[in-house]
Structure formats: C-alpha cells, structure tokens
Design an enzyme around this catalytic site. Structure first.
Site, PDB file in Angstrom:
ATOM      1  NE  ARG A   1      35.281  28.396  56.346  1.00  0.00           N
ATOM      2  CZ  ARG A   1      34.857  28.591  55.009  1.00  0.00           C
ATOM      3  NH1 ARG A   1      34.099  29.743  55.441  1.00  0.00           N
ATOM      4  NH2 ARG A   1      35.233  28.749  54.465  1.00  0.00           N
TER       5      ARG A   1
ATOM      6  CE  LYS B   1      42.735  43.345  41.074  1.00  0.00           C
ATOM      7  NZ  LYS B   1      41.776  42.635  41.184  1.00  0.00           N
TER       8      LYS B   1
ATOM      9  CG  HIS C   1      49.804  43.774  42.152  1.00  0.00           C
ATOM     10  ND1 HIS C   1      47.759  43.494  41.582  1.00  0.00           N
ATOM     11  CD2 HIS C   1      50.170  42.929  41.036  1.00  0.00           C
ATOM     12  CE1 HIS C   1      48.307  42.592  40.264  1.00  0.00           C
ATOM     13  NE2 HIS C   1      48.986  42.706  40.197  1.00  0.00           N
TER      14      HIS C   1
ATOM     15  CE  LYS D   1      52.162  44.207  38.413  1.00  0.00           C
ATOM     16  NZ  LYS D   1      53.022  42.778  38.348  1.00  0.00           N
TER      17      LYS D   1
ATOM     18  CG  ASP E   1      40.299  41.433  37.547  1.00  0.00           C
ATOM     19  OD1 ASP E   1      40.257  41.020  38.810  1.00  0.00           O
ATOM     20  OD2 ASP E   1      40.920  40.419  37.245  1.00  0.00           O
TER      21      ASP E   1
ATOM     22  CG  HIS F   1      45.610  46.353  37.857  1.00  0.00           C
ATOM     23  ND1 HIS F   1      46.002  46.810  39.798  1.00  0.00           N
ATOM     24  CD2 HIS F   1      45.166  45.275  37.989  1.00  0.00           C
ATOM     25  CE1 HIS F   1      45.576  45.598  40.158  1.00  0.00           C
ATOM     26  NE2 HIS F   1      46.041  44.621  39.512  1.00  0.00           N
TER      27      HIS F   1
ATOM     28  CE  LYS G   1      42.024  37.398  33.376  1.00  0.00           C
ATOM     29  NZ  LYS G   1      43.267  37.972  34.393  1.00  0.00           N
TER      30      LYS G   1
HETATM   31  C1  BG6 Z   1      45.564  40.889  39.084  1.00  0.00           C
HETATM   32  C2  BG6 Z   1      43.574  40.597  38.507  1.00  0.00           C
HETATM   33  O1  BG6 Z   1      44.589  42.251  40.398  1.00  0.00           O
HETATM   34  O2  BG6 Z   1      45.712  40.337  38.128  1.00  0.00           O
HETATM   35  C3  BG6 Z   1      43.906  39.197  37.394  1.00  0.00           C
HETATM   36  O3  BG6 Z   1      42.534  40.142  39.332  1.00  0.00           O
HETATM   37  C4  BG6 Z   1      44.995  39.825  37.080  1.00  0.00           C
HETATM   38  O4  BG6 Z   1      42.916  39.218  36.470  1.00  0.00           O
HETATM   39  C5  BG6 Z   1      46.264  40.048  37.775  1.00  0.00           C
HETATM   40  O5  BG6 Z   1      45.616  38.317  36.433  1.00  0.00           O
HETATM   41  C6  BG6 Z   1      47.468  40.445  36.864  1.00  0.00           C
HETATM   42  O6  BG6 Z   1      48.359  40.549  38.116  1.00  0.00           O
HETATM   43  P1  BG6 Z   1      50.331  40.659  36.926  1.00  0.00           P
HETATM   44  O7  BG6 Z   1      51.171  41.615  38.129  1.00  0.00           O
HETATM   45  O8  BG6 Z   1      50.800  39.361  36.564  1.00  0.00           O
HETATM   46  O9  BG6 Z   1      49.504  41.294  35.907  1.00  0.00           O
END
Ligand code: BG6
Length: 515
Positions: free
Chosen positions: A70, A177, A207, A211, A264, A269, A367
């Site tokens: 925007r 996601k 992601h 790794k 999340d 993951h 967390k």
């Molecule tokens: C993300 C989550 O997909 O992965 C986050 O939304 C999380 O909440 C993050 O902190 C962690 O990624 P990594 O690669 O630092 O373990």
C-alpha cells in the site's frame, strides 16, 4: 590423458554429467513478487534470503524482485528498505557490489489487495521486466499475507493474466502458513488457490523442511545401515519431538491471539517432522515418492485418546527468562487480558502400522520455555536383561538417538557406559556429532533453500494439500475439546511448561527430556 580414452568403462566425467547433484543449482531467468513485503517475515527472512542467494551466485543475472504494497514508494525507496532488511538479516557477508547488482532488478508496485488498478500496474510491470531484465516471463508470487486475503489476491492474479503460464514460461504461487485454522477452512483455501493455479504450481512453505538438519533425518535413516534395523516398535519405546522457544509473543498479537501454539507450529512443523521420522523408505527422492510416503504414514496416524489425558496446554505467566524479568501473555501488548490462547501445546500420536504399533509419538511446543531448542529424540526400550545389581545401574536411563534440529545442530547418541573405578557402575554418556565441527561450510537458511527450490520448480520440500488436510484431521478434535474445557493452565516463563504436560507423560511412566 583424455578420460574418454583411458577412463574405465562406464566412467562419466562428473564435471560434464548432468546428473551430478554436486553442481550448484542456479535458478534460470525469473522474478519474485512478494505480497506483504513490508511485513516481519519479508524483512527478517525473505529479503535477506534473496540477498544471500545473490551473494552465492545462485540467482540469474537478470533477476527481478517486485514488492507489492500500500505504501506510495518509488522503486528507490523500496530498494532502500530492502537494502536495510538484507544488511540486517543476511547470513553471508553484506557486499555493496552484490547489492548494487541485485538492486537493479528491484521494483515496487503500489496497491491494496482489493484494488484493480494496483494489480493492473503489477501486470504491466511484470511485462516490462521481461525486456528490462530478461525474466523470460517466469514469475513466482509469494503470498506472505493473512489467508483471508488469498482469495482476493488470487482472483486479481487470474483477472490480470498474471497467474497464466505459457508454453515457454511458468507462473508459481508460494503460500505461507497458516493454511487455514481447521480442516474445513484449509479445504476452502485449497479450493480457492486450485481454481487459479494448478497443484504443481502451488508451493506451500513449511520452513522447517528447508532446514539442513531436517533433511538430514532422511540421510540418517536411509543412507545408513546402523539405524533402520532398530527404527521400529521392537526397539523403540517412544519418540519425543520438542520445539521449545524462549521468546515471548510481544508484538505478534495480530497473528497469534486466537491461533495458539497447536495451530501455529504443531499442525505444520511438528507433524511434518513426525512424518519424516515415521515414514517408510521412499522409492527415490523425487517429490512424488517422498510425498506419497508422508501421506501414507499420516493416513495411518491418529490421536491417542482420551484427549483430556493425552494432550496438554498452557499459557505463559510472568517470570524470569535468564536474568530478564518478563511479563505473561495476558500482559503483552495487544493481547486480550482474558485471552485463552495457548502458548504451550503437547499431544500424543499413534501410528497404526507394523513398524510403530504401540509406540507413542509425543509432540510438544511452547514459548517462553527454559531455552530455545528443537530436537527429535528416539527413545529406545530398556535392555531386556541387565546382568548387574540394581545399584550398579541406578543412573542408567534409556538409550536415545537425538536429532538436534537447532540451535546446536547435530546428532547425539545416548547410551550406558562403565564409570571409571573399581566398582561396576553404569551411567549414561553422550556421543556427539556436531555440524559445526564436521563440516566447514555453514548451513544455508531454510528460506534460501526454499526460495531457490521455488525458482527451480523443485517441489520435494513443499507439502501438498492432502498432507495439510491430514494434519488438520489430527488436530481438529483437540482444538474442539480445548475450546470447551476452560482456560489453559498458567506456567511460569523460563520453565518447561505446565504441570499438565508432565502429568500427560507420567500416566505411562515416562518423562520429558530436559534438553
Ligand atoms: C514460525 C512460527 O512458523 O516458526 C513462529 O509462526 C516461530 O511462532 C517460528 O517462532 C520458529 O521458527 P525457527 O526457524 O526460529 O524455529
């Protein structure tokens, strides 16, 4: 001497052999368009990853990066923003000459998601880039935006012809996601995207699959003879998959409140990690063979019941994170003080096949836990007979193979060993492999690998819609039950989560590892 005359029969010059995977994979002519380009993910991960790819010489000379947003930015203003993001987040050294070359292909298009004119301008910009940069009309659209906006953006991409590939060019879409918030919404999203992009042009980013240590699960299992013979319920007692973070959620209320830890990261993951640990050997490493095995094992997986006893959840309260005093979720800026969003989630999965019958897979994430660590621990059964007195093996636990995903990447084997001395006393010891010591090259960031794969059209590390739906099928009943069972238990920041998580494992006489 020429290898063609003196080389043994069947010898192929690896420098000339196109099958040689050691040759760097360099993307062909292409451009990347990022929606949500001023967001956190783009700033911290995507733009730095593009720079790192450029720095490693893996992008084509005429590469183009287009931001859509925007703000009324000129190309130069966008370039200044992108430079700052790249400089702050890059993994490889920041070099002005690399940046200057990359910056020649940077463009910004002003528009909102519901604005025809913005998308018309984008289409014109992409056409112009074909001649200005030689992109060959190949574009990937990275949707780093809330899923609610997917339908509008996809519709505009279709209307303006941006989504249309030709015989000579490709168009791909990259989706971040969350892929929905439950099974029904994930299906809807999949349909919306499928109406515009064929499935083989859809790249769903998880992601964790980018790794190195996660890809190493496959190498460890299938390149060795040592582990696979014991990789089953005859030898394995249970598997623990932990993704612990020490950070809190300040600043992420817009995304996280109402989503929670299970949606999340468990839905994506952790379930992907579980599938890689539990699946059968694929016939080869093609995308279709890998995905087929992941789907097969997920189809054999179910939740252990009853949910009240096999899951746990919690929300962090204030406390100490190392030497820093931190507030609880409810006191974080932007959160509803009555928020019932869980910041810790754990559940138990079972895999109904011959290999894994009777072996629980425990998944947990949280967390503000004791420290940042992601690991997969395959915990073995006790030896069937110990020819020692009980006192000699008091400190002997179960053998374990621990894949250390991050931050201290490597593999640990834990087993019993005699303590030096005159008495026969057996205690656990660790044998370690550390990436940092065994290899000189540092691992690329997950996003580097995945963005390059998108540009190369290599889909192996991207889950298909069926995998996403199967994950939601596992999670939905847990979320439904949690929604009606009161607020989550509070746990103190800096600890290892709620008491309920310990009770969950204690029911079967097990304990969580304290990594
Ligand atoms: C993300 C989550 O997909 O992965 C986050 O939304 C999380 O909440 C993050 O902190 C962690 O990624 P990594 O690669 O630092 O373990």
């Amino acid at each position: 001497m020429s290898p063609s005359t003196d080389a043994p029969a069947g010898w192929v010059n690896p420098l000339r052999d196109p099958r040689d995977r050691r040759l760097p994979r360099i993307a062909g002519s292409a451009g990347l368009v990022i929606f949500g380009v001023t967001g956190d993910l783009s700033k911290k991960k995507l733009i730095p990853a593009v720079y790192d790819l450029a720095n490693r010489g893996l992008l084509p000379p005429g590469f183009a990066l287009v931001g859509f947003g925007r703000r009324r930015w000129t190309h130069a203003e966008f370039a200044a923003f992108a430079r700052e993001s790249a400089r702050e987040g890059c993994r490889t050294p920041f070099r002005d000459d690399v940046w200057e070359r990359l910056a020649e292909g940077l463009r910004f298009v002003t528009g909102s998601f519901d604005d025809d004119a913005g998308f018309d301008a984008l289409a014109a910009q992409l056409t112009a880039l074909e001649t200005e940069r030689g992109t060959g009309g190949n574009y990937a659209f990275y949707l780093s935006i809330p899923p609610d906006d997917f339908p509008t953006v996809c519709r505009h991409l279709e209307r303006t012809g941006c989504a249309r590939a030709t015989d000579l060019s490709w168009r791909r879409v990259v989706i971040e996601k969350p892929f929905g918030h439950d099974l029904a919404s994930a299906r809807e999203l999949n349909e919306v995207v499928a109406a515009v992009f064929p499935e083989d042009s859809v790249f769903r980013i998880d992601h964790y699959l980018g790794k190195e240590t996660v890809q190493n699960i496959l190498a460890l299992r299938f390149a060795n003879q040592l582990f696979e013979p014991v990789w089953n319920g005859n030898h394995v007692d249970h598997v623990q998959i932990t993704m612990a973070e020490d950070i809190g959620l300040g600043g992420r209320a817009g995304y996280y409140d109402g989503i929670g830890a299970a949606r999340d990261v468990i839905q994506n993951h952790l379930i992907q990690l579980m599938a890689l640990v539990a699946m059968e050997e694929p016939t080869d490493f093609s995308a279709s063979a890998l995905r087929a095995e992941k789907i097969k094992v997920l189809e054999s997986t179910s939740l252990a019941l009853p949910i009240a006893e096999t899951t746990a959840r919690g929300q962090y309260a204030g406390g100490w994170q190392g030497s820093e005093q931190v507030v609880g979720l409810k006191e974080e800026e932007g959160y509803d003080p009555a928020s019932t969003t869980e910041t810790f989630a754990a559940l138990t999965l079972e895999v109904h096949n011959r290999r894994w019958a009777g072996v629980p897979f425990y998944l947990r994430t949280g967390k503000r836990l004791g420290r940042r660590v992601t690991e997969i621990a395959v915990v073995f059964r006790r030896a069937p007979h110990l020819p020692f007195d009980a006192t000699m093996t008091e400190e002997l636990g179960k053998n374990a193979l621990v894949i250390r995903v991050q931050p201290d990447e490597g593999v640990t084997l834990r087993f019993g060993s005699k303590v030096p001395g005159t008495a026969m006393e057996v205690r656990d010891v660790n044998m370690d492999f550390a990436y940092g010591e065994a290899f000189t090259e540092s691992s690329p960031e997950a996003y580097e690998r995945l963005i390059l794969d998108v540009l190369l059209g290599e889909p192996s590390l991207f889950p298909v819609s069926r995998e996403v739906e199967l994950s939601w099928e596992l999670l939905d009943p847990v979320l439904e039950q949690w929604a009606v069972s009161g607020p989550p238990e509070q746990y103190q920041s800096g600890t290892w989560g709620p008491r309920g998580a310990d009770e969950m494992l204690a029911r079967s006489g097990r304990t969580w590892r304290r990594p």
